[in-house]
Design a protein around this motif. Structure first.
Motif, PDB file in Angstrom:
ATOM      1  N   ALA A 207       0.881  -1.166   0.000  1.00 39.46           N
ATOM      2  CA  ALA A 207       0.000   0.000   0.000  1.00 39.46           C
ATOM      3  C   ALA A 207       0.918   1.215   0.000  1.00 39.46           C
ATOM      4  N   LEU A 208       0.684   2.135  -0.905  1.00 41.68           N
ATOM      5  CA  LEU A 208       1.501   3.334  -1.064  1.00 41.68           C
ATOM      6  C   LEU A 208       0.575   4.536  -0.979  1.00 41.68           C
ATOM      7  N   VAL A 209       0.835   5.429  -0.018  1.00 42.38           N
ATOM      8  CA  VAL A 209       0.026   6.631   0.171  1.00 42.38           C
ATOM      9  C   VAL A 209       0.978   7.812   0.285  1.00 42.38           C
ATOM     10  N   ALA A 210       0.791   8.814  -0.553  1.00 38.92           N
ATOM     11  CA  ALA A 210       1.590  10.036  -0.475  1.00 38.92           C
ATOM     12  C   ALA A 210       0.763  11.109   0.205  1.00 38.92           C
ATOM     13  N   ILE A 211       1.387  11.793   1.156  1.00 37.28           N
ATOM     14  CA  ILE A 211       0.700  12.884   1.833  1.00 37.28           C
ATOM     15  C   ILE A 211       1.588  14.120   1.905  1.00 37.28           C
TER      16      ILE A 211
ATOM     17  N   GLN B 220      -6.435  11.434  21.236  1.00 39.87           N
ATOM     18  CA  GLN B 220      -6.942  10.216  21.858  1.00 39.87           C
ATOM     19  C   GLN B 220      -7.089   9.160  20.758  1.00 39.87           C
ATOM     20  N   PRO B 221      -6.982   7.868  21.092  1.00 36.51           N
ATOM     21  CA  PRO B 221      -7.078   6.815  20.070  1.00 36.51           C
ATOM     22  C   PRO B 221      -8.323   6.903  19.197  1.00 36.51           C
ATOM     23  N   ASP B 222      -9.486   7.212  19.789  1.00 34.23           N
ATOM     24  CA  ASP B 222     -10.706   7.291  18.977  1.00 34.23           C
ATOM     25  C   ASP B 222     -10.684   8.489  18.037  1.00 34.23           C
ATOM     26  N   GLU B 223     -10.076   9.591  18.475  1.00 38.73           N
ATOM     27  CA  GLU B 223      -9.956  10.765  17.606  1.00 38.73           C
ATOM     28  C   GLU B 223      -8.968  10.488  16.467  1.00 38.73           C
ATOM     29  N   LEU B 224      -7.883   9.784  16.777  1.00 36.65           N
ATOM     30  CA  LEU B 224      -6.929   9.412  15.742  1.00 36.65           C
ATOM     31  C   LEU B 224      -7.601   8.519  14.703  1.00 36.65           C
ATOM     32  N   ALA B 225      -8.374   7.547  15.150  1.00 40.99           N
ATOM     33  CA  ALA B 225      -9.076   6.646  14.229  1.00 40.99           C
ATOM     34  C   ALA B 225     -10.033   7.436  13.332  1.00 40.99           C
ATOM     35  N   ARG B 226     -10.760   8.404  13.912  1.00 36.57           N
ATOM     36  CA  ARG B 226     -11.678   9.225  13.120  1.00 36.57           C
ATOM     37  C   ARG B 226     -10.934  10.057  12.090  1.00 36.57           C
TER      38      ARG B 226
ATOM     39  N   LEU C 223      -9.517  11.074   6.497  1.00 32.68           N
ATOM     40  CA  LEU C 223      -8.455  11.364   5.538  1.00 32.68           C
ATOM     41  C   LEU C 223      -8.703  10.667   4.202  1.00 32.68           C
ATOM     42  N   GLY C 224      -9.209   9.450   4.252  1.00 31.02           N
ATOM     43  CA  GLY C 224      -9.447   8.699   3.023  1.00 31.02           C
ATOM     44  C   GLY C 224     -10.830   8.838   2.426  1.00 31.02           C
TER      45      GLY C 224
ATOM     46  N   VAL D 106     -13.169   3.936  -1.715  1.00 33.56           N
ATOM     47  CA  VAL D 106     -12.509   2.668  -1.411  1.00 33.56           C
ATOM     48  C   VAL D 106     -11.437   2.381  -2.464  1.00 33.56           C
ATOM     49  N   PRO D 107     -10.391   1.642  -2.129  1.00 30.31           N
ATOM     50  CA  PRO D 107     -10.127   1.101  -0.800  1.00 30.31           C
ATOM     51  C   PRO D 107      -9.461   2.133   0.103  1.00 30.31           C
ATOM     52  N   TRP D 108      -9.892   2.162   1.331  1.00 29.02           N
ATOM     53  CA  TRP D 108      -9.233   2.932   2.374  1.00 29.02           C
ATOM     54  C   TRP D 108      -9.294   2.070   3.636  1.00 29.02           C
ATOM     55  N   SER D 109      -8.530   0.992   3.577  1.00 29.21           N
ATOM     56  CA  SER D 109      -8.519  -0.006   4.642  1.00 29.21           C
ATOM     57  C   SER D 109      -7.402   0.311   5.637  1.00 29.21           C
ATOM     58  N   GLN D 110      -7.166  -0.605   6.527  1.00 22.55           N
ATOM     59  CA  GLN D 110      -6.082  -0.425   7.500  1.00 22.55           C
ATOM     60  C   GLN D 110      -4.742  -0.263   6.788  1.00 22.55           C
ATOM     61  N   ASP D 111      -4.565  -0.910   5.644  1.00 25.18           N
ATOM     62  CA  ASP D 111      -3.313  -0.761   4.896  1.00 25.18           C
ATOM     63  C   ASP D 111      -3.053   0.697   4.536  1.00 25.18           C
ATOM     64  N   GLU D 112      -4.031   1.334   3.943  1.00 18.00           N
ATOM     65  CA  GLU D 112      -3.877   2.734   3.540  1.00 18.00           C
ATOM     66  C   GLU D 112      -3.786   3.649   4.759  1.00 18.00           C
ATOM     67  N   LYS D 113      -4.593   3.370   5.770  1.00 17.96           N
ATOM     68  CA  LYS D 113      -4.571   4.202   6.981  1.00 17.96           C
ATOM     69  C   LYS D 113      -3.203   4.147   7.653  1.00 17.96           C
ATOM     70  N   PHE D 114      -2.642   2.946   7.796  1.00 17.40           N
ATOM     71  CA  PHE D 114      -1.340   2.818   8.444  1.00 17.40           C
ATOM     72  C   PHE D 114      -0.224   3.404   7.584  1.00 17.40           C
ATOM     73  N   ALA D 115      -0.322   3.259   6.266  1.00 15.27           N
ATOM     74  CA  ALA D 115       0.677   3.867   5.379  1.00 15.27           C
ATOM     75  C   ALA D 115       0.625   5.389   5.517  1.00 15.27           C
ATOM     76  N   ALA D 116      -0.582   5.946   5.557  1.00 15.19           N
ATOM     77  CA  ALA D 116      -0.733   7.396   5.737  1.00 15.19           C
ATOM     78  C   ALA D 116      -0.233   7.827   7.108  1.00 15.19           C
ATOM     79  N   LEU D 117      -0.499   7.017   8.126  1.00 14.60           N
ATOM     80  CA  LEU D 117      -0.114   7.389   9.485  1.00 14.60           C
ATOM     81  C   LEU D 117       1.400   7.401   9.666  1.00 14.60           C
ATOM     82  N   VAL D 118       2.106   6.412   9.124  1.00 14.10           N
ATOM     83  CA  VAL D 118       3.565   6.422   9.267  1.00 14.10           C
ATOM     84  C   VAL D 118       4.154   7.615   8.517  1.00 14.10           C
ATOM     85  N   ALA D 119       3.556   7.981   7.407  1.00  9.03           N
ATOM     86  CA  ALA D 119       4.013   9.175   6.667  1.00  9.03           C
ATOM     87  C   ALA D 119       3.754  10.432   7.490  1.00  9.03           C
TER      88      ALA D 119
END
Length: 196
Positions: free
Chosen positions: A16-20, A161-167, A172-173, A178-191
């Protein structure tokens, strides 16, 4: 020119590749792709260590070497393509951000092939290494984070807070669909984390 970063989360044979970029302090998704890291998307190539373990021992090193070389070429092509795409949008790619497994360094090939758990770990490491190699070849710095620590690090670094981060990650996606699954979310988050 504005700066952008790539987030990458590896799977067997693809990423999964996400540029931000940050716009007014908030992340903005510029690009979302799922490049393959094997030319022929089959189980045998997506799971190279599994496949090597079924071959005669003398053939295993050559097979792994071939898959590694192909993964490096395809990873380079994917990152280079993302650089070009971002450049056309007015962004310079500054960093590639990769999620790592939390495992220890791998032993030699015979020990890997003797352990099902190590085979799984080695498959993932082969594709992660290909992306790190490609980032360096493209002249882009790298940022890595262990996936097991990502959410905790992000909660503290972003003061959310974890729930705010999840929201925020879900929102963001939303414009992309779609797809904006955990793969894309985690790729965006590490970026995103790399920009703090």
């Amino acid at each position: 020119m504005k700066h952008a970063v790539l987030g990458l989360r590896v799977h067997s044979g693809w990423t999964a590749l996400v540029a931000i970029s940050l716009e007014d302090g908030s992340p903005l998704v510029l690009l979302r792709e799922h490049p393959h890291l094997v030319k022929t998307f089959t189980y045998e190539l997506r799971q190279p260590y599994h496949t090597a373990g079924k071959r005669p021992p003398a053939e295993a090193p050559g097979f792994i070497s071939g898959v590694r070389a192909e993964a490096r070429r395809l990873a380079y092509r994917a990152i280079q393509s993302a650089q070009g795409n971002l450049h056309l949008q007015g962004y310079e790619l500054k960093r590639c951000c990769l999620l790592l497994a939390s495992g220890r360094p791998l032993p030699g090939l015979p020990q890997i092939l003797a352990s099902h758990a190590l085979i799984h770990a080695a498959d993932g490491e082969l594709f992660r290494e290909a992306l790190l190699h490609a980032s360096k070849r493209c002249g882009v710095e790298t940022f890595t984070a262990k996936e097991s620590e990502l959410l905790e690090r992000a909660v503290h670094a972003l003061h959310l807070q974890p729930d705010e981060l999840a929201r925020r990650l879900a929102d963001l996606g939303r414009p992309l669909g779609v797809p904006w699954s955990q793969d894309e979310k985690f790729a965006a988050l590490v970026a995103w984390l790399s920009l703090l």
